[in-house]
Scaffold this motif. Structure first.
Motif, short mmCIF file in Angstrom:
data_model
loop_
_atom_site.label_atom_id
_atom_site.label_comp_id
_atom_site.label_asym_id
_atom_site.label_seq_id
_atom_site.Cartn_x
_atom_site.Cartn_y
_atom_site.Cartn_z
N ALA A 127 0.84 -1.19 0.00
CA ALA A 127 0.00 0.00 0.00
C ALA A 127 0.88 1.23 0.00
O ALA A 127 2.01 1.21 0.47
CB ALA A 127 -0.90 0.00 1.23
N LEU A 128 0.33 2.29 -0.55
CA LEU A 128 0.95 3.62 -0.43
C LEU A 128 0.25 4.29 0.74
O LEU A 128 -0.94 4.56 0.68
CB LEU A 128 0.70 4.45 -1.69
CG LEU A 128 1.63 4.24 -2.85
CD1 LEU A 128 1.11 4.99 -4.08
CD2 LEU A 128 3.03 4.71 -2.51
N LYS A 129 0.98 4.53 1.79
CA LYS A 129 0.38 5.10 3.00
C LYS A 129 0.94 6.50 3.23
O LYS A 129 1.69 6.74 4.18
CB LYS A 129 0.62 4.18 4.18
CG LYS A 129 -0.03 2.83 3.97
CD LYS A 129 -0.45 2.23 5.25
CE LYS A 129 -1.25 0.98 5.01
NZ LYS A 129 -1.59 0.31 6.24
N TYR A 130 0.54 7.39 2.35
CA TYR A 130 1.02 8.77 2.45
C TYR A 130 0.74 9.37 3.83
O TYR A 130 1.51 10.18 4.33
CB TYR A 130 0.37 9.64 1.38
CG TYR A 130 0.86 9.36 -0.02
CD1 TYR A 130 2.19 9.55 -0.38
CD2 TYR A 130 -0.01 8.91 -1.00
CE1 TYR A 130 2.65 9.31 -1.67
CE2 TYR A 130 0.43 8.66 -2.30
CZ TYR A 130 1.75 8.86 -2.62
OH TYR A 130 2.19 8.62 -3.90
N SER A 131 -0.38 8.96 4.45
CA SER A 131 -0.77 9.56 5.72
C SER A 131 0.19 9.23 6.86
O SER A 131 0.21 9.92 7.87
CB SER A 131 -2.18 9.11 6.10
OG SER A 131 -2.20 7.71 6.35
N VAL A 132 1.00 8.19 6.71
CA VAL A 132 1.93 7.83 7.78
C VAL A 132 3.39 8.11 7.42
O VAL A 132 4.26 8.00 8.28
CB VAL A 132 1.76 6.35 8.21
CG1 VAL A 132 0.38 6.11 8.76
CG2 VAL A 132 2.07 5.41 7.09
N TYR A 133 3.66 8.49 6.18
CA TYR A 133 5.03 8.81 5.78
C TYR A 133 5.45 10.13 6.39
O TYR A 133 4.66 11.06 6.50
CB TYR A 133 5.16 8.94 4.26
CG TYR A 133 4.86 7.69 3.45
CD1 TYR A 133 4.99 6.42 3.99
CD2 TYR A 133 4.46 7.79 2.13
CE1 TYR A 133 4.73 5.29 3.23
CE2 TYR A 133 4.20 6.67 1.37
CZ TYR A 133 4.33 5.42 1.93
OH TYR A 133 4.06 4.31 1.19
N GLY A 134 6.73 10.22 6.71
CA GLY A 134 7.31 11.50 7.09
C GLY A 134 7.47 12.35 5.84
O GLY A 134 7.30 11.86 4.71
N PRO A 135 7.81 13.61 6.01
CA PRO A 135 7.90 14.51 4.84
C PRO A 135 8.92 14.07 3.79
O PRO A 135 8.65 14.18 2.59
CB PRO A 135 8.28 15.86 5.44
CG PRO A 135 8.50 15.66 6.88
CD PRO A 135 8.07 14.29 7.26
N ILE A 136 10.04 13.54 4.21
CA ILE A 136 11.07 13.13 3.24
C ILE A 136 10.61 11.89 2.47
O ILE A 136 10.67 11.86 1.24
CB ILE A 136 12.43 12.90 3.93
CG1 ILE A 136 12.95 14.23 4.48
CG2 ILE A 136 13.42 12.27 2.96
CD1 ILE A 136 14.17 14.11 5.35
N LYS A 137 10.14 10.89 3.20
CA LYS A 137 9.69 9.68 2.53
C LYS A 137 8.50 9.98 1.62
O LYS A 137 8.39 9.41 0.53
CB LYS A 137 9.31 8.59 3.53
CG LYS A 137 8.96 7.28 2.84
CD LYS A 137 8.87 6.13 3.79
CE LYS A 137 8.68 4.84 3.01
NZ LYS A 137 8.70 3.68 3.88
N ARG A 138 7.62 10.86 2.04
CA ARG A 138 6.46 11.22 1.21
C ARG A 138 6.95 11.79 -0.12
O ARG A 138 6.47 11.40 -1.19
CB ARG A 138 5.58 12.24 1.93
CG ARG A 138 4.28 12.53 1.17
CD ARG A 138 3.35 13.48 1.94
NE ARG A 138 2.98 12.94 3.23
CZ ARG A 138 3.33 13.48 4.41
NH1 ARG A 138 4.03 14.59 4.44
NH2 ARG A 138 2.95 12.92 5.53
N ARG A 139 7.94 12.67 -0.08
CA ARG A 139 8.47 13.25 -1.32
C ARG A 139 9.14 12.20 -2.20
O ARG A 139 8.96 12.20 -3.42
CB ARG A 139 9.44 14.38 -0.99
CG ARG A 139 8.75 15.62 -0.49
CD ARG A 139 9.71 16.78 -0.32
NE ARG A 139 9.03 17.91 0.28
CZ ARG A 139 9.23 18.33 1.53
NH1 ARG A 139 10.12 17.73 2.29
NH2 ARG A 139 8.57 19.35 2.00
#
Length: 180
Positions: A127-139
């Protein structure tokens, strides 16, 4: 009632959800299942005390967790002596522009490095869990997924797991336990 040890290594929780689904299916068939996060296992962990062992882990940046390599090598004899299974969770296995051959290479590499030869293996989409990623991992994930033509709207999460495939994997494991 056969006792099953189900170890899992998860980062954002999808592998834990898959492990829970498998445990539920095994319990539904009358098996006793002990689920443990692989990174917080007890020092007295003894896979030899179980009738079967399953291990599941997510892949991040092309690798399974290093601590899991050590755990599997440490308990290699016990894993080889009973019905065992391994499942790997990654976006390569499904999701935006799936690359099942890459997912299989990750799985094969883990098994080669650990020397483990489970009787059953599978790769499941994560899954892509954007809601739990930190800012760097999200980018980083936006770039990686965007290059693959995937979902980059970070206002929601995206699940790609094929739950029917997870159920079939659990059923296959139950059959192998009966044969053992």
């Amino acid at each position: 009632m056969p006792r099953i040890l189900l170890l899992y290594a998860t980062t954002e929780g999808q592998t834990a959800r898959i492990a829970e689904r498998i445990a539920h299916a095994l319990r539904g068939k009358g098996h006793s299942v002990e689920m443990l996060p692989a990174d917080t296992t007890r020092p007295d962990l003894n896979p030899a005390a179980y009738d079967g062992v399953m291990v599941g882990a997510s892949i991040h940046y092309g690798h399974h967790p290093a601590f899991l390599h050590k755990l599997v090598r440490r308990h290699g004899d016990a894993l080889a002596a009973r019905p065992s299974a391994f499942f790997s969770v990654s976006l390569s296995a499904g999701g935006p522009r799936p690359k099942p051959a890459a997912a299989q290479r990750y799985l094969d590499k883990f098994l080669r490095k650990t020397g483990w030869q489970p009787q059953l293996t599978a790769s499941f989409a994560g899954a892509l869990k954007y809601s739990v990623y930190g800012p760097i991992k999200r980018r980083v994930m936006i770039v990686i997924v965007g290059l693959g033509g995937g979902n980059t709207d970070t206002s929601q999460d995206y699940e790609y797991t094929d739950w029917d495939a997870v159920d079939r994997f659990a059923e296959d494991y139950v059959r192998r336990l009966k044969q053992a």
